[in-house]
Design a protein around this motif. Structure first.
Motif, PDB file in Angstrom:
ATOM      1  N   TYR A   1       3.194   7.337  -6.434  1.00 25.16           N
ATOM      2  CA  TYR A   1       2.627   8.616  -6.680  1.00 25.16           C
ATOM      3  C   TYR A   1       3.430   9.821  -6.361  1.00 25.16           C
ATOM      4  CZ  TYR A   1      -1.472   6.357  -9.185  1.00 25.16           C
ATOM      5  OH  TYR A   1      -2.103   5.553  -9.921  1.00 25.16           O
TER       6      TYR A   1
ATOM      7  N   VAL B   1      -5.826   3.095  -3.034  1.00 33.51           N
ATOM      8  CA  VAL B   1      -5.106   4.124  -3.054  1.00 33.51           C
ATOM      9  C   VAL B   1      -4.949   4.347  -4.777  1.00 33.51           C
ATOM     10  CG1 VAL B   1      -2.413   4.610  -2.778  1.00 33.51           C
ATOM     11  CG2 VAL B   1      -3.820   3.162  -1.191  1.00 33.51           C
ATOM     12  N   VAL B   2      -4.941   3.570  -5.523  1.00 28.32           N
ATOM     13  CA  VAL B   2      -4.727   4.119  -6.815  1.00 28.32           C
ATOM     14  C   VAL B   2      -5.871   4.808  -7.324  1.00 28.32           C
ATOM     15  CG1 VAL B   2      -4.828   2.960  -9.205  1.00 28.32           C
ATOM     16  CG2 VAL B   2      -3.409   1.967  -7.494  1.00 28.32           C
TER      17      VAL B   2
ATOM     18  N   VAL C   1       2.529   2.178  -3.371  1.00 31.00           N
ATOM     19  CA  VAL C   1       1.653   2.631  -4.212  1.00 31.00           C
ATOM     20  C   VAL C   1       1.763   4.504  -3.896  1.00 31.00           C
ATOM     21  CG1 VAL C   1      -0.773   3.092  -5.221  1.00 31.00           C
ATOM     22  CG2 VAL C   1       0.121   0.912  -4.393  1.00 31.00           C
TER      23      VAL C   1
ATOM     24  N   ASP D   1      -9.241  -4.680  -2.966  1.00 34.76           N
ATOM     25  CA  ASP D   1      -8.270  -4.390  -1.455  1.00 34.76           C
ATOM     26  C   ASP D   1      -8.058  -2.816  -1.357  1.00 34.76           C
ATOM     27  OD1 ASP D   1      -5.806  -4.030  -3.295  1.00 34.76           O
ATOM     28  OD2 ASP D   1      -5.808  -6.241  -3.523  1.00 34.76           O
ATOM     29  N   ARG D   2      -7.271  -2.619  -0.207  1.00 37.07           N
ATOM     30  CA  ARG D   2      -6.908  -1.197  -0.382  1.00 37.07           C
ATOM     31  C   ARG D   2      -5.765  -0.583  -1.062  1.00 37.07           C
ATOM     32  NH1 ARG D   2      -7.122  -1.736   4.810  1.00 37.07           N
ATOM     33  NH2 ARG D   2      -5.798   0.064   5.735  1.00 37.07           N
ATOM     34  N   VAL D   3      -5.094  -1.520  -1.639  1.00 37.77           N
ATOM     35  CA  VAL D   3      -4.403  -1.036  -2.763  1.00 37.77           C
ATOM     36  C   VAL D   3      -4.669  -0.601  -3.777  1.00 37.77           C
ATOM     37  CG1 VAL D   3      -2.351  -1.795  -4.180  1.00 37.77           C
ATOM     38  CG2 VAL D   3      -2.623  -3.131  -2.153  1.00 37.77           C
ATOM     39  N   GLN D   4      -5.851  -1.100  -4.217  1.00 32.59           N
ATOM     40  CA  GLN D   4      -6.414  -0.330  -5.339  1.00 32.59           C
ATOM     41  C   GLN D   4      -7.464   0.961  -4.984  1.00 32.59           C
ATOM     42  OE1 GLN D   4      -9.266  -3.648  -7.146  1.00 32.59           O
ATOM     43  NE2 GLN D   4      -7.470  -4.257  -8.295  1.00 32.59           N
TER      44      GLN D   4
ATOM     45  N   VAL E   1       0.904  -1.143  -0.127  1.00 37.09           N
ATOM     46  CA  VAL E   1       0.155   0.125   0.105  1.00 37.09           C
ATOM     47  C   VAL E   1       1.095   1.396   0.157  1.00 37.09           C
ATOM     48  CG1 VAL E   1      -2.031   1.254   1.289  1.00 37.09           C
ATOM     49  CG2 VAL E   1      -1.693  -1.250   1.360  1.00 37.09           C
TER      50      VAL E   1
END
Lengths: 226, 226
Positions: free
Chosen positions: A214, B210-211, A210, B205-208, A207
């Motif tokens: 950015y 952030v994206v 990411v 998930d939380r990764v996406q 996380v």
DNA sequence: ACACGGATCAACCGTGGGGTCGATCCTTGA
DNA sequence: TCAAGGATCGACCCCACGGTTGATCCGTGT
């Protein structure tokens, strides 16, 4: 501001037809025309254009090569390739040359107009029948080799090429399994790379990777992820 | 004979909306509905269907796996996958699973209807922005200017204030525990919020998260995170 | 008065992710 | 020729995360 369209086709009649259709649109205007590739490149040097409607079969310089030269220039207009048949190789090679779309000349006007707008806004458009063949051809994926690595951060610079490649995919929200599939690797290897990335960058989990991607400019918003 | 359509989505409201749109078409009729993958497979055994509109994120059995099972059967209906965002791998894996098309849920009705007809007639249909990423994957480097915030905005607007607050912290790389401490909550509550965010936004998930936060502009680079 | 949505919390459980150790293969360079 | 680093993979363990279910409390609106 309206979309500035250029028509490139050796058939004058066809250009006329398209000009008629586009003229009826409030948000489009035909600002240039050309009958072959050489002429197209000349005109483009003197005219500001947003979208080029490009025929494939043309004298002197064919549409694919013309497209390649157009797209190799900075600030190039979007190119939408038009052709009569879709059973040839032009579709694929045209897209490879940098075109943003591919359509048959017999599409309904409404669909063509939609395609122009899509291309202008940055999207890619492919004729439905062509899409299927594209998918069939490319489902077995290739190892991509886009290595346009610039000097980034000191910490980021300590990453190997491979690790940075993995990091890009992590930054797009992919899981380890998905990354493994994309790069044709075992998941174990991906985990190794991700682990090293975390260690080298002093981060806790993907996380934060990411976020860093950015914040550091490694990835820029608007990159097409959404 | 009209096209027999089946709707598979866990959101009843969305099904209703689609049913309304399709009901107005003379050449289409909704002959079946299902709220999850298991139910869909059951219904399909008893009902003749031409085209299935399939959501990706569903309880019990997700859209991709359901699609795979549908398409593995002889005489299978065509499957058109619908999702809220296309930032994940759902598009590709869906198409790989046998789907004939992939579209965002916020497409204009006319486009959706066109897609249904295309799929029914055997063509493949992919959302413009997805097509672009498909192309990007195989022909490195094309100018990308993804302008696709409509679906994001509408889905983002469905979040409550509290959920959006939690999302901001997730987007800064915080763990559930850290968020709980920051907001003076129990971790259980944070997990509830995060879970709802994932569901509402159609993310994995939380990764996406952030994206999406960066790509949608909810968070901008340079905010001093990490 | 009641229904409804939002916020809060709890217990359970399966899985993906991350840490650790170790191993082979290859290229590069001293 | 040998050392060093990179890439690849496997096995093991632990835990944060996400899914599911169900509960209480509160404000709003009908």
């Amino acid at each position: 501001m309206s979309i500035r369209v250029m028509l490139v086709d050796d058939q004058v009649l066809l250009r006329t037809g398209f000009r008629m259709v586009l003229a009826a649109q409030p948000d489009m205007e035909v600002v240039a025309e050309a009958g072959d590739g050489v002429e197209a490149l000349e005109v483009l040097r003197a005219t500001a254009v947003d979208v080029v409607l490009m025929d494939v079969r043309m004298p002197k310089l064919d549409g694919v090569e013309t497209t390649r030269r157009i797209c190799s220039q900075p600030d190039a207009p979007k190119v939408l390739i038009l052709t009569t048949f879709d059973l040839d190789e032009y579709a694929f090679s045209g897209l490879k040359a940098g075109a943003s779309g591919f359509m048959l000349k017999d599409v309904p006007p409404a669909e063509l107009l939609g395609a122009i707008r899509s291309v202008h806004s940055g999207d890619a458009v492919v004729a439905p029948s062509t899409t299927r063949r594209l998918l069939d051809r490319f489902s077995p994926m290739l190892p991509s080799t886009g290595t346009e690595t610039r000097a980034v951060d000191s910490a980021l610079a300590r990453l190997t090429d491979r690790e940075r490649e993995v990091m890009m995919l992590v930054a797009q929200g992919l899981s380890n399994g998905e990354i493994a599939a994309r790069l044709v690797l075992s998941e174990a290897t991906v985990k190794t790379h991700v682990g090293r990335i975390l260690t080298k960058l002093g981060l806790r989990d993907r996380v934060q990777v990411v976020v860093l991607a950015y914040e550091s400019g490694l990835v820029r918003a608007g990159g097409g992820a959404v």
